[in-house]
Design a protein around this motif. Sequence first.
Motif, PDB file in Angstrom:
ATOM      1  N   LEU A 128      -0.413   1.353   8.216  1.00 33.24           N
ATOM      2  CA  LEU A 128      -0.666   2.750   8.243  1.00 33.24           C
ATOM      3  C   LEU A 128      -1.340   3.368   7.229  1.00 33.24           C
ATOM      4  CD1 LEU A 128       2.263   3.875  10.714  1.00 33.24           C
ATOM      5  CD2 LEU A 128      -0.195   3.818  11.374  1.00 33.24           C
ATOM      6  N   LYS A 129      -0.795   2.937   5.958  1.00 30.07           N
ATOM      7  CA  LYS A 129      -1.036   3.496   4.615  1.00 30.07           C
ATOM      8  C   LYS A 129      -2.663   3.066   4.527  1.00 30.07           C
ATOM      9  CE  LYS A 129       3.332   3.678   2.353  1.00 30.07           C
ATOM     10  NZ  LYS A 129       4.176   2.868   1.488  1.00 30.07           N
ATOM     11  N   GLU A 130      -2.730   1.856   4.824  1.00 35.36           N
ATOM     12  CA  GLU A 130      -4.196   1.166   4.466  1.00 35.36           C
ATOM     13  C   GLU A 130      -5.055   1.720   5.394  1.00 35.36           C
ATOM     14  OE1 GLU A 130      -2.647  -3.160   3.925  1.00 35.36           O
ATOM     15  OE2 GLU A 130      -4.399  -2.781   5.043  1.00 35.36           O
ATOM     16  N   VAL A 131      -4.815   2.314   6.650  1.00 33.92           N
ATOM     17  CA  VAL A 131      -5.600   2.812   7.590  1.00 33.92           C
ATOM     18  C   VAL A 131      -5.802   4.272   7.038  1.00 33.92           C
ATOM     19  CG1 VAL A 131      -5.896   3.653   9.984  1.00 33.92           C
ATOM     20  CG2 VAL A 131      -5.342   1.357   9.479  1.00 33.92           C
ATOM     21  N   ALA A 132      -4.929   4.796   6.781  1.00 33.34           N
ATOM     22  CA  ALA A 132      -4.859   6.240   6.403  1.00 33.34           C
ATOM     23  C   ALA A 132      -5.811   6.465   5.213  1.00 33.34           C
ATOM     24  CB  ALA A 132      -3.469   6.922   6.166  1.00 33.34           C
ATOM     25  N   ASP A 133      -5.745   5.681   4.082  1.00 32.27           N
ATOM     26  CA  ASP A 133      -6.530   5.696   3.105  1.00 32.27           C
ATOM     27  C   ASP A 133      -8.032   5.371   3.496  1.00 32.27           C
ATOM     28  OD1 ASP A 133      -4.402   6.040   1.584  1.00 32.27           O
ATOM     29  OD2 ASP A 133      -4.211   3.939   0.792  1.00 32.27           O
ATOM     30  N   SER A 134      -8.162   4.558   4.342  1.00 33.37           N
ATOM     31  CA  SER A 134      -9.659   4.171   4.553  1.00 33.37           C
ATOM     32  C   SER A 134     -10.056   5.434   5.468  1.00 33.37           C
ATOM     33  CB  SER A 134      -9.719   2.696   5.399  1.00 33.37           C
ATOM     34  OG  SER A 134      -8.743   3.057   6.491  1.00 33.37           O
ATOM     35  N   VAL A 135      -9.373   5.928   6.218  1.00 32.35           N
ATOM     36  CA  VAL A 135      -9.831   7.041   7.203  1.00 32.35           C
ATOM     37  C   VAL A 135      -9.954   8.300   6.157  1.00 32.35           C
ATOM     38  CG1 VAL A 135      -8.870   8.757   8.995  1.00 32.35           C
ATOM     39  CG2 VAL A 135      -8.666   6.330   9.159  1.00 32.35           C
ATOM     40  N   SER A 136      -9.252   8.334   5.112  1.00 34.38           N
ATOM     41  CA  SER A 136      -9.242   9.627   4.391  1.00 34.38           C
ATOM     42  C   SER A 136     -10.472   9.313   3.621  1.00 34.38           C
ATOM     43  CB  SER A 136      -8.158   9.678   3.592  1.00 34.38           C
ATOM     44  OG  SER A 136      -8.050   8.686   2.670  1.00 34.38           O
TER      45      SER A 136
END
Lengths: 137, 358
Positions: free
Chosen positions: B328-336
């Motif tokens: 989720l962190k990774e996704v959140a980072d990429s999304v951000s």
Amino acid sequence: MFLAHLVPSYPFLLPLSFKVSLTLQGGLCNLCLDKTNKDYILEANGVEPVINCLSSSNEETVMSAVTTLMYLTTPQSRQQTTALPVVECMLRFSLSANRRLSNLATVFLEDYCTPPQVEEARNLSKHTAVGIPLPKD
Amino acid sequence: MAAGSSSGTGGPGDACRHHAQLGVCESRAKYREGRRPRAVKVYTVNLESRYLLIQGVPALGVMKELVEQFALYGAIEEYHALDEYPAEQFTEVYLIKFQKLQCARVAKKKMDERSFFGSLLHVCYAPEFETVQETREKLQDRRKYIAKATNQRDCFVSKKEGPKKTVSKISGRDCPWNTSGQCAASNWDPSCFTGSQGVSHNVGHPSGNRHQSPLIYPHGNNYSETSGYFGQSTSPTPSVQPGGGTPPTPLAQQRTAPIDNGLERFMPRTTHLQERKRKREEGNKFSLIGTSGDKTEVVIGPQLPEIPKVDMDDDSLNTSATLIRNKLKEVADSVSRTSVEKPESSAAKPLVKQRRRI
């Protein structure tokens, strides 16, 4: 799973055929170390058919039987697995020309039998000529 | 499962049969008993060995190259040519001894039926070259391996039992016997059984609670007939005296000791399980066929497939949560990242398109 099918059928299969197939005894040797299987086999009086396999003419079966007996030996089953006829048999195996068999039998005698047991069997075998026959080479 | 440890069904058996077909002479029987016309389909611990017999090596003076090839799979202890072994014309037979059985297993799997300097190699186990001590070690290693693998499952039982035991020690004498009943599932079963049964025999009429102990064992009824053995077999608790508070505790301590070891082993094991699960997940992503399963088999060795996986599912609730969190962190980072870039490059559509391609 394979085991789930094999293990319940085991007590039925072995009494049926004295000459247990090579595959069956070998498979048993493989799976008898697992705790649940071991308990099941011991509970289902599985030691006796294995001892019968010691008389098999197929040496692979015999060797698998020796190993299975080793693995099935627990404080409870020790009476059965190291019974006098068995120890006697192992003594004869340990003198076999078949190196693998003699090694296995030696390990059995050294690790799973007490010296008095071996001594008793040795004395007995001096008297009787009839015993469990060695597998044919 | 242990049955899965039979590393071959028809394949290796065929190879062995194939050897036998090469005009076996009588003198051969002394060397190699396992190469019978009877197909050996099930590999047991007996048949596997650190010793490998290699036939079909072309007689070109390539011993060094051969050993180098096999050394890729593990450390080799010894090797030599078997001159007295019957071999085809222009071929040689070699014996290679690996330091570890696992290496021998892998080497056999890979090198059997492989072309080597223009000739096909036939690789077989050669357990007849083992000494008694080596055979003994082999059997014990197998036993330990399976105990370890099944312990992994039992550890879950024991971990729950651990706190129960400590509590029960405080609460009363009869409680250790209660938990010992659950010990039936563990590897310390023999000692538990004989210990507690022995005590119940020796103690005679303890408090009425003790009589509950036979009921607690799951197979209590079945073992009633074997209770006769307990009387005859050497009881590990000959010194147990009735009415003593001390007898339960030493035994309980004995039991907690192995359980503590189990707990210690338990902790580092979870990391192994996590890694294996991750590897498997990655493998599943990339491969359509479960070839990753083979890799894990090679890593693990004697294949004990399903059971550990099931345990992992029970166990790794935490680990899966952390994995999810990480992802989720990774996704959140990429999304951000993309969300930041979008307003900037909202006008510059080609840039966005490029990113999407990547």
